[in-house]
Motif scaffolding. Structure first.
Motif, mmCIF file in Angstrom:
data_model
loop_
_atom_site.group_PDB
_atom_site.id
_atom_site.type_symbol
_atom_site.label_atom_id
_atom_site.label_comp_id
_atom_site.label_asym_id
_atom_site.label_seq_id
_atom_site.Cartn_x
_atom_site.Cartn_y
_atom_site.Cartn_z
ATOM 1 N N LEU A 119 -21.703 -17.417 17.206
ATOM 2 C CA LEU A 119 -22.195 -17.293 15.836
ATOM 3 C C LEU A 119 -23.255 -18.357 15.529
ATOM 4 O O LEU A 119 -22.978 -19.551 15.594
ATOM 5 N N PRO A 120 -24.459 -17.921 15.166
ATOM 6 C CA PRO A 120 -25.494 -18.915 14.864
ATOM 7 C C PRO A 120 -25.104 -19.842 13.703
ATOM 8 O O PRO A 120 -25.589 -20.952 13.624
ATOM 9 N N TRP A 121 -24.206 -19.376 12.825
ATOM 10 C CA TRP A 121 -23.837 -20.167 11.640
ATOM 11 C C TRP A 121 -22.416 -20.701 11.754
ATOM 12 O O TRP A 121 -21.697 -20.859 10.783
ATOM 13 N N ARG A 122 -22.018 -21.006 13.023
ATOM 14 C CA ARG A 122 -20.631 -21.418 13.280
ATOM 15 C C ARG A 122 -20.254 -22.676 12.512
ATOM 16 O O ARG A 122 -19.167 -22.792 11.973
ATOM 17 N N ARG A 123 -21.179 -23.638 12.447
ATOM 18 C CA ARG A 123 -20.842 -24.889 11.777
ATOM 19 C C ARG A 123 -20.669 -24.684 10.265
ATOM 20 O O ARG A 123 -19.745 -25.218 9.647
ATOM 21 N N GLN A 124 -21.534 -23.887 9.673
ATOM 22 C CA GLN A 124 -21.421 -23.630 8.228
ATOM 23 C C GLN A 124 -20.090 -22.964 7.894
ATOM 24 O O GLN A 124 -19.488 -23.257 6.861
ATOM 25 N N ILE A 125 -19.651 -22.036 8.742
ATOM 26 C CA ILE A 125 -18.387 -21.341 8.479
ATOM 27 C C ILE A 125 -17.226 -22.338 8.556
ATOM 28 O O ILE A 125 -16.347 -22.369 7.691
ATOM 29 N N LEU A 126 -17.233 -23.185 9.587
ATOM 30 C CA LEU A 126 -16.145 -24.168 9.720
ATOM 31 C C LEU A 126 -16.138 -25.094 8.515
ATOM 32 O O LEU A 126 -15.086 -25.394 7.931
ATOM 33 N N GLU A 127 -17.318 -25.548 8.108
ATOM 34 C CA GLU A 127 -17.376 -26.451 6.954
ATOM 35 C C GLU A 127 -16.972 -25.745 5.666
ATOM 36 O O GLU A 127 -16.361 -26.348 4.792
ATOM 37 N N GLY A 128 -17.298 -24.468 5.580
ATOM 38 C CA GLY A 128 -16.885 -23.679 4.416
ATOM 39 C C GLY A 128 -15.367 -23.675 4.283
ATOM 40 O O GLY A 128 -14.808 -23.937 3.216
ATOM 41 N N LEU A 129 -14.696 -23.421 5.396
ATOM 42 C CA LEU A 129 -13.221 -23.355 5.384
ATOM 43 C C LEU A 129 -12.611 -24.730 5.109
ATOM 44 O O LEU A 129 -11.553 -24.842 4.478
#
Ligand code: G6P
Length: 475
Positions: free
Chosen positions: A173-183
């Protein structure tokens, strides 16, 4: 009036319908989540925020059966980019073992961020000082962090209803870090299974670089986030009651009669989704007939395919594939008035589902990957007399609890054929022994217990949080 409890989910617990007088109205959706959350909602003067489906733009908050509901309006572009695109064209296949190829489009991601913000802002509007906000599922993974930034006073829980993938797949996922930080905006992140929780903690450690210890993540600002498994369940008593009703008894014998009173009825009920393994199971069943193990006079397979996400390309393709297969099997093996497969592309109310579960001798649930699979648990709950066999994929979350099912690998057609045949031939003593154990499990771990344990952990964690000392980094 601001609420002490805000539920945020992509879907509202009601569907938009056209009433008898032709006017638009609302009907309670058949899913189990409402049943689970309703008692919690009522005690906490709760409000539920969600998208009612469709493109209505003028919807106001309203009350339905004592629940406060707040509909979110989305434009056609937002529905396409956020819902059909990023949620169901990117995240859904990625989180389900890449069973289908996920598509990565930067434009979809932008809609995902935009719509998550709409949900977060709406939640903030309705949350009282210090309220608890419980965010649901993969469509809204950025909402916890957005809420935390807007309102640090809130207690925030997040629950993922689908699997959380291993690092090796999530990394695509190109936005893997944003998703983890979102959670990580949440205080508590809930998963179906402990494997998903462990995947998340490991990813946070490796990708975001936070310290972790078992199920706890330590953020640089001193806050902690817990990641734990809460296997979801169903309203077991409600289903059993429906299945034992006189209406279900009558409907059940009508169904059997309409199918020509075969010796055994196999049943599959699934959203028409490529993760569900419908194609492979129908092939396995048809080969048993071809091989001469039984005949269309002896057995029929009832497959209910519930229409789903019909505007997404992969779902259109799947529907064509399955319907072509059903046509071919029935053309090759059926006789007049005796199809091998009785195929229904439709959704049914809970009453009809309970009657179908009551009628089926063998329930076949064979997903390639599934967060939990509630159909398996519903079937078990409806088998009030401990009869009936469950054939269940090892790759469904439910397999961790329903160990006495005939467990199968859906990629192994011969293995599935053997399991279907064994379930077909099993004697009553054997099926009862298995079903009795599974019923006990489902009755003791119902959806009310699930909601209670999540809410207890979320609110108790609040008091625990300050007492904890910070252990050393663990890898
Ligand atoms: C799964 C998801 C839910 C979703 C449901 C139906 O169970 O976990 O979040 O609501 O499928 O899919 P739909 O796209 O119709 O909401």
């Amino acid at each position: 009036m601001p609420s002490d409890l805000v539920i945020v989910a992509n879907r509202l617990p009601v569907d938009r319908v056209t009433l008898a007088d032709g006017k638009p109205g609302w009907r309670r959706s058949p899913g189990g989540l409402v049943t689970a959350i309703e008692p919690v909602m009522r005690t906490g003067n709760g409000v539920w925020i969600g998208w009612p489906g469709g493109n209505d733009t003028d919807l106001e908050p309203f009350e339905d059966d004592g629940m406060q509901l707040v509909p979110i309006s989305l434009t056609p572009e937002q529905v396409q980019g956020f819902y059909e695109g990023f949620s169901n064209g990117t995240l859904w296949p990625l989180y389900h073992d890449v069973v289908a190829k996920p598509a990565f489009h930067r434009e979809w991601w932008e809609y995902y961020v935009e719509v998550n913000r709409i949900f977060a802002e709406k939640a903030v509007e309705h949350a009282a000082e210090g309220a608890t906000v419980w965010v649901h599922d993969y469509q809204l993974q950025l909402v916890p962090q957005m809420l935390r930034e807007l309102r640090p006073d809130l207690r925030i829980g997040f629950y993922l209803h689908i699997p959380f993938p291993p690092q090796e797949l999530f990394q695509q996922l190109p936005w893997r870090r944003q998703i983890l930080e979102g959670l990580l905006g949440a205080d508590l992140v809930g998963f179906q299974l402990s494997g998903g929780a462990a995947n998340f903690v490991r990813l946070v450690r490796h990708r975001v670089g936070h310290k972790t210890h078992r199920d706890t993540i330590y953020l640089p600002d001193g806050r902690t986030v817990r990641a734990k498994a809460f296997p979801i369940s169903i309203d077991a008593a409600g289903f059993e009651k429906l299945a034992t009703s006189t209406a279900a008894a009558t409907r059940s014998s009508d169904i059997r009669e309409a199918l020509g009173n075969p010796r055994k009825i196999f049943l599959g009920i699934d959203r028409l989704d490529y993760t569900k393994g419908i194609y492979a199971r129908l092939r396995a069943f048809s080969e048993l007939i071809k091989d001469g193990h039984f005949d269309v006079e002896d057995a029929v397979f009832v497959q209910v395919a519930v229409p789903s996400r019909e505007r997404v390309e992969q779902y259109k393709v799947l529907r064509d594939e399955i319907e072509r297969l059903v046509g071919r099997i029935n053309g090759d093996l059926g006789r007049i008035g005796r199809p091998a497969i009785s195929y229904l592309h439709s959704s049914y109310p809970r009453e009809e589902m309970a009657a179908l579960y009551r009628t089926a001798d063998i329930m076949v649930v064979t997903p390639y990957r599934d967060g939990m699979n509630l159909v398996a648990k519903e079937y078990v709950a409806c088998r009030y007399d401990d009869t009936g066999a469950l054939v269940l994929s090892e790759f469904a979350g439910a397999a961790e609890e329903l160990r006495q099912a005939w467990l199968v690998n859906p990629y192994d057609i011969n293995g599935m054929k053997s399991a279907l045949l064994e379930a077909y031939q099993a004697d009553e003593k054997e099926t009862q022994r298995r079903m009795r154990a599974m019923r006990k499990q489902v009755r003791q771990h119902d959806v009310q217990a699930w909601a209670r344990s999540f809410m207890t952990e979320l609110t108790d964690g609040e008091h625990e949080h300050d007492k904890k000392t910070r252990p050393a980094h663990e890898d």
